[in-house]
Design a protein around this motif. Structure first.
Motif, short mmCIF file in Angstrom:
data_model
loop_
_atom_site.label_atom_id
_atom_site.label_comp_id
_atom_site.label_asym_id
_atom_site.label_seq_id
_atom_site.Cartn_x
_atom_site.Cartn_y
_atom_site.Cartn_z
N GLU A 1 -72.20 9.23 -12.14
CA GLU A 1 -72.77 9.51 -10.81
C GLU A 1 -72.57 10.97 -10.43
O GLU A 1 -73.45 11.59 -9.83
N THR A 2 -71.42 11.53 -10.81
CA THR A 2 -71.16 12.94 -10.50
C THR A 2 -72.13 13.85 -11.23
O THR A 2 -72.69 14.80 -10.66
N LEU A 3 -72.35 13.56 -12.51
CA LEU A 3 -73.25 14.40 -13.30
C LEU A 3 -74.69 14.28 -12.83
O LEU A 3 -75.44 15.25 -12.83
N LEU A 4 -75.07 13.07 -12.40
CA LEU A 4 -76.44 12.88 -11.92
C LEU A 4 -76.63 13.42 -10.51
O LEU A 4 -77.76 13.65 -10.08
N GLY A 5 -75.52 13.63 -9.78
CA GLY A 5 -75.62 14.09 -8.39
C GLY A 5 -75.95 15.56 -8.24
O GLY A 5 -76.28 16.00 -7.13
N GLY A 6 -75.82 16.32 -9.30
CA GLY A 6 -76.21 17.73 -9.23
C GLY A 6 -75.12 18.67 -8.77
O GLY A 6 -75.39 19.85 -8.53
N SER B 1 -45.83 -13.60 -21.23
CA SER B 1 -45.85 -12.19 -21.66
C SER B 1 -47.17 -11.85 -22.32
O SER B 1 -47.74 -10.77 -22.09
N MET B 2 -47.69 -12.76 -23.14
CA MET B 2 -48.96 -12.52 -23.80
C MET B 2 -50.10 -12.44 -22.79
O MET B 2 -50.98 -11.58 -22.89
N LEU B 3 -50.08 -13.32 -21.79
CA LEU B 3 -51.11 -13.29 -20.76
C LEU B 3 -51.03 -12.00 -19.94
O LEU B 3 -52.05 -11.41 -19.58
N ASP B 4 -49.80 -11.57 -19.63
CA ASP B 4 -49.63 -10.32 -18.89
C ASP B 4 -50.19 -9.14 -19.68
O ASP B 4 -50.84 -8.24 -19.12
N ASP B 5 -49.93 -9.14 -20.99
CA ASP B 5 -50.44 -8.05 -21.83
C ASP B 5 -51.96 -8.04 -21.85
O ASP B 5 -52.60 -6.98 -21.74
N LEU B 6 -52.58 -9.22 -21.96
CA LEU B 6 -54.04 -9.29 -21.95
C LEU B 6 -54.59 -8.84 -20.60
O LEU B 6 -55.62 -8.15 -20.54
N ALA B 7 -53.91 -9.21 -19.52
CA ALA B 7 -54.36 -8.80 -18.20
C ALA B 7 -54.28 -7.28 -18.04
O ALA B 7 -55.17 -6.65 -17.45
N GLN B 8 -53.22 -6.68 -18.57
CA GLN B 8 -53.07 -5.23 -18.48
C GLN B 8 -54.16 -4.52 -19.28
O GLN B 8 -54.72 -3.51 -18.84
N ARG B 9 -54.48 -5.06 -20.45
CA ARG B 9 -55.54 -4.45 -21.26
C ARG B 9 -56.88 -4.56 -20.55
O ARG B 9 -57.69 -3.63 -20.56
N GLU B 10 -57.13 -5.72 -19.93
CA GLU B 10 -58.39 -5.89 -19.20
C GLU B 10 -58.48 -4.91 -18.04
O GLU B 10 -59.52 -4.31 -17.79
N ALA B 11 -57.36 -4.75 -17.31
CA ALA B 11 -57.34 -3.82 -16.18
C ALA B 11 -57.57 -2.39 -16.65
O ALA B 11 -58.27 -1.61 -15.99
N ARG B 12 -56.98 -2.04 -17.80
CA ARG B 12 -57.15 -0.68 -18.32
C ARG B 12 -58.61 -0.43 -18.72
O ARG B 12 -59.17 0.63 -18.43
N LEU B 13 -59.23 -1.41 -19.36
CA LEU B 13 -60.63 -1.27 -19.74
C LEU B 13 -61.53 -1.18 -18.51
O LEU B 13 -62.48 -0.40 -18.47
N GLN B 14 -61.23 -1.99 -17.48
CA GLN B 14 -62.02 -1.95 -16.26
C GLN B 14 -61.87 -0.60 -15.57
O GLN B 14 -62.85 -0.05 -15.03
N SER B 15 -60.66 -0.05 -15.59
CA SER B 15 -60.44 1.27 -15.01
C SER B 15 -61.23 2.34 -15.74
O SER B 15 -61.80 3.25 -15.12
N GLU B 16 -61.29 2.22 -17.07
CA GLU B 16 -62.06 3.19 -17.85
C GLU B 16 -63.55 3.06 -17.55
O GLU B 16 -64.26 4.07 -17.46
N LEU C 1 -65.86 6.10 -16.02
CA LEU C 1 -67.08 6.57 -16.67
C LEU C 1 -68.28 6.45 -15.74
O LEU C 1 -69.16 7.32 -15.73
N GLU C 2 -68.32 5.37 -14.96
CA GLU C 2 -69.43 5.22 -14.00
C GLU C 2 -69.38 6.31 -12.94
O GLU C 2 -70.42 6.86 -12.55
N ASN C 3 -68.18 6.63 -12.46
CA ASN C 3 -68.04 7.71 -11.47
C ASN C 3 -68.45 9.05 -12.07
O ASN C 3 -69.09 9.88 -11.39
#
Length: 242
Positions: free
Chosen positions: A93-98, A69-84, A88-90
């Motif tokens: 790119e949108t703002l720089l694209g004009g 359960s602890m590992l699953d929770d850490l994996a979910q947090r990592e996935a959420r941070l990666q999604s964020e 932000l990167e997208n």
């Protein structure tokens, strides 16, 4: 026996005090400095080893299902941070694209997100509610808020039967006679914590071993966690006067 010249008398009281201070001040030799440094390093290493052994013992005594359960929770947090990060990167790119239309929409989304974080606007959305009763301390409540933020909560409100307080970065907590004080507002237990965020992440994070549910239970309180598609947060933080 060799002859030693007599010390010159001090010219004034200030010079006399300086001489006395030099006489009384201990002088650390090079050997003493090395020994002191070695003792400091030894103490630090001993403390680190003790902490490491304590953490190892906790993990060794934890059930396999709890570790999963602890590992699953850490994996979910990592996935959420990666999604964020990806979002932000997208956006960048949108703002720089004009593209002005997309840039305007992104600016609106950012403004709405900042409004939620600053607590200046009411918010409605999916999330969870926590009903807490019993012996609740300010420290336990602060731990609960930190757990919720770590699990991805985007907006939080604490309320009792009559009053509501929006939780923001500057919110503070203190114990009171009938419950807790939140940023100067005394709330009587039982209280309700309304949280907007991903319930599939929030609820498991609070129920892992050693998490919020265990912390509240060990302090003599009880908590009921309920998922909801319609969490309403109406308390707001007033804007500072210009």
């Amino acid at each position: 026996m060799g002859m030693h010249s007599a010390a010159r008398p001090a010219r004034d009281a200030q010079e006399a005090r300086l001489r006395l201070r030099r006489t009384l001040t201990p002088r650390l030799t090079r050997t003493q400095a090395i020994i002191t440094t070695l003792f400091v390093i030894l103490g630090f290493a001993t403390t680190a080893a003790m902490r490491g052994n304590s953490a190892t013992n906790i993990l060794e005594n934890t059930r396999q299902s709890d570790l999963v359960s602890m590992l699953d929770d850490l994996a979910q947090r990592e996935a959420r941070l990666q999604s964020e990060i990806t979002r932000l990167e997208n956006s960048r790119e949108t703002l720089l694209g004009g593209d002005q239309y997309e840039a305007l929409n992104e600016a609106k989304r950012r403004a709405a997100a900042l409004g939620r974080m600053a607590g200046t606007e009411p918010v409605t959305g999916s999330g969870i509610t926590l009903d807490i009763s019993g012996n609740l301390s300010a420290v336990t409540l602060l731990d609960a808020i930190q757990e919720l933020r770590d699990a991805g909560a985007t907006a939080i409100q604490i309320s009792d039967r009559n009053l509501r307080v929006r939780v923001v970065a500057s919110t503070w907590f203190a114990d009171s006679d009938n419950g807790v004080t939140v940023s100067g507002t005394a709330l009587a237990v039982p209280i309700t914590i309304s949280v907007i965020g991903d319930a599939t992440v929030l609820t498991p994070a609070l129920q892992i071993p050693g998490g919020l549910a265990d912390t509240i239970g060990s302090g003599g309180a009880t908590v009921t966690i309920t998922d909801s598609e319609d969490v309403e947060i109406t308390a707001v933080v007033p804007l500072p006067a210009s």
